[in-house]
Design a protein around this motif. Structure first.
Motif, PDB file in Angstrom:
ATOM      1  N   VAL A  91       1.044  -1.309   0.099  1.00 56.15           N
ATOM      2  CA  VAL A  91      -0.103  -0.090   0.066  1.00 56.15           C
ATOM      3  C   VAL A  91       0.906   1.227   0.082  1.00 56.15           C
ATOM      4  O   VAL A  91       0.755   2.172  -0.748  1.00 56.15           O
ATOM      5  CB  VAL A  91      -1.015   0.187   1.178  1.00 56.15           C
ATOM      6  N   HIS A  92       1.902   1.319   1.032  1.00 51.61           N
ATOM      7  CA  HIS A  92       2.836   2.427   0.985  1.00 51.61           C
ATOM      8  C   HIS A  92       3.553   2.732  -0.593  1.00 51.61           C
ATOM      9  O   HIS A  92       3.843   3.556  -0.708  1.00 51.61           O
ATOM     10  CB  HIS A  92       3.839   2.258   2.056  1.00 51.61           C
ATOM     11  N   HIS A  93       4.019   1.511  -0.785  1.00 53.07           N
ATOM     12  CA  HIS A  93       4.840   1.587  -2.304  1.00 53.07           C
ATOM     13  C   HIS A  93       3.764   2.184  -3.214  1.00 53.07           C
ATOM     14  O   HIS A  93       4.077   3.178  -4.086  1.00 53.07           O
ATOM     15  CB  HIS A  93       5.332   0.186  -2.771  1.00 53.07           C
ATOM     16  N   GLN A  94       2.605   1.643  -3.646  1.00 53.79           N
ATOM     17  CA  GLN A  94       1.722   2.140  -4.517  1.00 53.79           C
ATOM     18  C   GLN A  94       1.151   3.315  -4.138  1.00 53.79           C
ATOM     19  O   GLN A  94       0.950   4.168  -4.995  1.00 53.79           O
ATOM     20  CB  GLN A  94       0.461   1.037  -4.607  1.00 53.79           C
ATOM     21  N   GLY A  95       1.064   3.701  -3.068  1.00 53.30           N
ATOM     22  CA  GLY A  95       0.721   5.209  -2.478  1.00 53.30           C
ATOM     23  C   GLY A  95       1.621   6.138  -2.813  1.00 53.30           C
ATOM     24  O   GLY A  95       1.598   7.255  -3.503  1.00 53.30           O
ATOM     25  N   CYS A  96       3.039   5.921  -2.580  1.00 51.76           N
ATOM     26  CA  CYS A  96       4.053   6.794  -2.902  1.00 51.76           C
ATOM     27  C   CYS A  96       4.022   6.880  -4.277  1.00 51.76           C
ATOM     28  O   CYS A  96       4.274   8.112  -4.880  1.00 51.76           O
ATOM     29  CB  CYS A  96       5.355   6.368  -2.426  1.00 51.76           C
ATOM     30  N   LEU A  97       4.104   5.980  -5.212  1.00 50.64           N
ATOM     31  CA  LEU A  97       3.925   5.985  -6.643  1.00 50.64           C
ATOM     32  C   LEU A  97       2.915   6.981  -7.282  1.00 50.64           C
ATOM     33  O   LEU A  97       3.017   7.771  -7.949  1.00 50.64           O
ATOM     34  CB  LEU A  97       3.961   4.869  -7.263  1.00 50.64           C
ATOM     35  N   ALA A  98       1.889   6.630  -6.448  1.00 47.41           N
ATOM     36  CA  ALA A  98       0.467   7.463  -6.920  1.00 47.41           C
ATOM     37  C   ALA A  98       0.820   8.942  -6.827  1.00 47.41           C
ATOM     38  O   ALA A  98       0.600   9.830  -7.712  1.00 47.41           O
ATOM     39  CB  ALA A  98      -0.639   6.784  -6.422  1.00 47.41           C
ATOM     40  N   LEU A  99       1.317   9.417  -5.409  1.00 50.30           N
ATOM     41  CA  LEU A  99       1.661  10.677  -5.048  1.00 50.30           C
ATOM     42  C   LEU A  99       2.494  11.225  -5.878  1.00 50.30           C
ATOM     43  O   LEU A  99       2.461  12.424  -6.428  1.00 50.30           O
ATOM     44  CB  LEU A  99       1.893  10.683  -3.421  1.00 50.30           C
ATOM     45  N   GLY A 100       3.612  10.382  -6.365  1.00 47.45           N
ATOM     46  CA  GLY A 100       4.587  11.310  -7.145  1.00 47.45           C
ATOM     47  C   GLY A 100       4.157  11.525  -8.476  1.00 47.45           C
ATOM     48  O   GLY A 100       4.439  12.454  -9.239  1.00 47.45           O
ATOM     49  N   ASN A 101       3.032  10.594  -8.997  1.00 48.64           N
ATOM     50  CA  ASN A 101       2.653  10.962 -10.365  1.00 48.64           C
ATOM     51  C   ASN A 101       1.616  12.070 -10.520  1.00 48.64           C
ATOM     52  O   ASN A 101       1.682  12.787 -11.251  1.00 48.64           O
ATOM     53  CB  ASN A 101       1.683   9.692 -10.910  1.00 48.64           C
ATOM     54  N   LEU A 102       0.779  12.132  -9.325  1.00 47.18           N
ATOM     55  CA  LEU A 102      -0.341  13.078  -9.092  1.00 47.18           C
ATOM     56  C   LEU A 102       0.443  14.408  -9.107  1.00 47.18           C
ATOM     57  O   LEU A 102      -0.044  15.400  -9.330  1.00 47.18           O
ATOM     58  CB  LEU A 102      -0.897  12.786  -7.691  1.00 47.18           C
ATOM     59  N   ALA A 103       1.847  14.341  -8.217  1.00 44.98           N
ATOM     60  CA  ALA A 103       2.427  15.668  -8.098  1.00 44.98           C
ATOM     61  C   ALA A 103       3.147  16.190  -9.430  1.00 44.98           C
ATOM     62  O   ALA A 103       3.658  17.192  -9.408  1.00 44.98           O
ATOM     63  CB  ALA A 103       3.596  15.420  -6.942  1.00 44.98           C
ATOM     64  N   SER A 104       2.938  15.565 -10.393  1.00 46.31           N
ATOM     65  CA  SER A 104       3.318  16.180 -11.726  1.00 46.31           C
ATOM     66  C   SER A 104       2.694  17.281 -12.072  1.00 46.31           C
ATOM     67  O   SER A 104       3.046  17.998 -13.065  1.00 46.31           O
ATOM     68  CB  SER A 104       3.311  15.071 -12.917  1.00 46.31           C
ATOM     69  N   ASN A 105       1.454  17.462 -11.433  1.00 46.19           N
ATOM     70  CA  ASN A 105       0.724  18.808 -11.630  1.00 46.19           C
ATOM     71  C   ASN A 105       0.852  19.610 -10.620  1.00 46.19           C
ATOM     72  O   ASN A 105       0.823  19.350  -9.563  1.00 46.19           O
ATOM     73  CB  ASN A 105      -0.897  18.142 -11.589  1.00 46.19           C
ATOM     74  N   ASN A 106       1.308  21.016 -10.810  1.00 40.85           N
ATOM     75  CA  ASN A 106       1.657  21.939  -9.740  1.00 40.85           C
ATOM     76  C   ASN A 106       0.459  22.033  -8.584  1.00 40.85           C
ATOM     77  O   ASN A 106       0.929  22.384  -7.558  1.00 40.85           O
ATOM     78  CB  ASN A 106       2.102  23.276 -10.523  1.00 40.85           C
ATOM     79  N   ASN A 107      -0.725  22.396  -9.096  1.00 44.63           N
ATOM     80  CA  ASN A 107      -1.781  22.259  -8.068  1.00 44.63           C
ATOM     81  C   ASN A 107      -1.797  21.232  -7.270  1.00 44.63           C
ATOM     82  O   ASN A 107      -2.083  21.376  -6.174  1.00 44.63           O
ATOM     83  CB  ASN A 107      -3.009  22.610  -8.787  1.00 44.63           C
ATOM     84  N   ASN A 108      -1.777  19.797  -7.760  1.00 43.09           N
ATOM     85  CA  ASN A 108      -1.548  18.632  -7.039  1.00 43.09           C
ATOM     86  C   ASN A 108      -0.617  18.851  -6.014  1.00 43.09           C
ATOM     87  O   ASN A 108      -0.736  18.354  -4.859  1.00 43.09           O
ATOM     88  CB  ASN A 108      -1.788  17.674  -7.881  1.00 43.09           C
ATOM     89  N   GLN A 109       0.428  19.229  -6.304  1.00 45.71           N
ATOM     90  CA  GLN A 109       1.745  19.208  -5.199  1.00 45.71           C
ATOM     91  C   GLN A 109       1.237  20.255  -3.950  1.00 45.71           C
ATOM     92  O   GLN A 109       1.562  19.627  -2.989  1.00 45.71           O
ATOM     93  CB  GLN A 109       3.070  20.041  -5.829  1.00 45.71           C
ATOM     94  N   VAL A 110       0.588  21.237  -4.425  1.00 45.16           N
ATOM     95  CA  VAL A 110       0.183  22.196  -2.981  1.00 45.16           C
ATOM     96  C   VAL A 110      -1.117  21.312  -2.585  1.00 45.16           C
ATOM     97  O   VAL A 110      -0.758  21.301  -1.299  1.00 45.16           O
ATOM     98  CB  VAL A 110      -0.429  23.308  -3.567  1.00 45.16           C
ATOM     99  N   LEU A 111      -1.676  20.739  -3.192  1.00 47.05           N
ATOM    100  CA  LEU A 111      -2.954  19.991  -2.521  1.00 47.05           C
ATOM    101  C   LEU A 111      -2.317  18.633  -1.787  1.00 47.05           C
ATOM    102  O   LEU A 111      -2.731  18.496  -0.360  1.00 47.05           O
ATOM    103  CB  LEU A 111      -3.777  19.212  -3.482  1.00 47.05           C
ATOM    104  N   ILE A 112      -1.294  17.804  -2.114  1.00 43.56           N
ATOM    105  CA  ILE A 112      -0.722  16.702  -1.574  1.00 43.56           C
ATOM    106  C   ILE A 112      -0.088  17.203  -0.223  1.00 43.56           C
ATOM    107  O   ILE A 112      -0.369  16.714   0.900  1.00 43.56           O
ATOM    108  CB  ILE A 112       0.255  15.867  -2.569  1.00 43.56           C
TER     109      ILE A 112
END
Length: 165
Positions: A37-58
């Protein structure tokens, strides 16, 4: 969500709008012992953070501390370590998050991963990438240098001379 967010900014926006970032955080918090869960979660957060607004949200929803916690909880798990480093590399593209990552213990987590897994090319690659991005902040640069970051990067370069990245 991990694959939907990969290299697709429109999907990143849709996922964030549907509270997908917070769902990832919550899954990681609810399953602290589950390295997958942590591996997949970190990967998902990394992918989602490719968007600048998502970086702030995360970051505002506690994503930085969730990644640090995952890396600390699973120091022997190569997948958690490289995906955590990758998430920090993406999140650290934001100036403010560089400070937040350092304050939360992210630099220490990255260096710990690189020391723990010197043979793993993914940990070394994403660790170097995270340190490089974090080092754009002068205080972080000093911290990285004084806590073994120079030797960690040189070690990665020497251990993996064939890797051009």
């Amino acid at each position: 969500l991990l694959n939907l967010a990969f290299n697709n900014d429109n999907n990143c926006v849709l996922i964030a709008t549907a509270d997908g970032c917070s769902a990832v955080h919550e899954a990681m918090r609810r399953h602290p012992q589950d390295s997958n869960v942590h591996h997949q979660g970190c990967l998902a957060l990394g992918n989602l953070a490719s968007n600048n607004n998502n970086q702030v949200l995360i970051a505002s929803e506690g994503g930085i501390t969730v990644v640090v916690a995952a890396m600390r909880q699973h120091p022997q798990d190569i997948n958690v370590q490289y995906s955590g480093c990758g998430a920090f590399a993406s999140l650290a593209c934001n100036d403010n998050h560089r400070v937040s990552i350092a304050t939360a213990g992210g630099i220490s987590a990255v260096l710990g991963a690189m020391r723990q897994h010197p043979q793993d090319i993914n940990v070394q690659h994403y660790g170097c990438q995270a340190l490089a991005t974090l080092a754009f902040n002068n205080d972080n640069s000093v911290s990285i240098a004084t806590t073994g970051g120079i030797s960690a990067v040189l070690g990665a370069m020497r251990q993996h001379p064939q890797d051009i990245n």
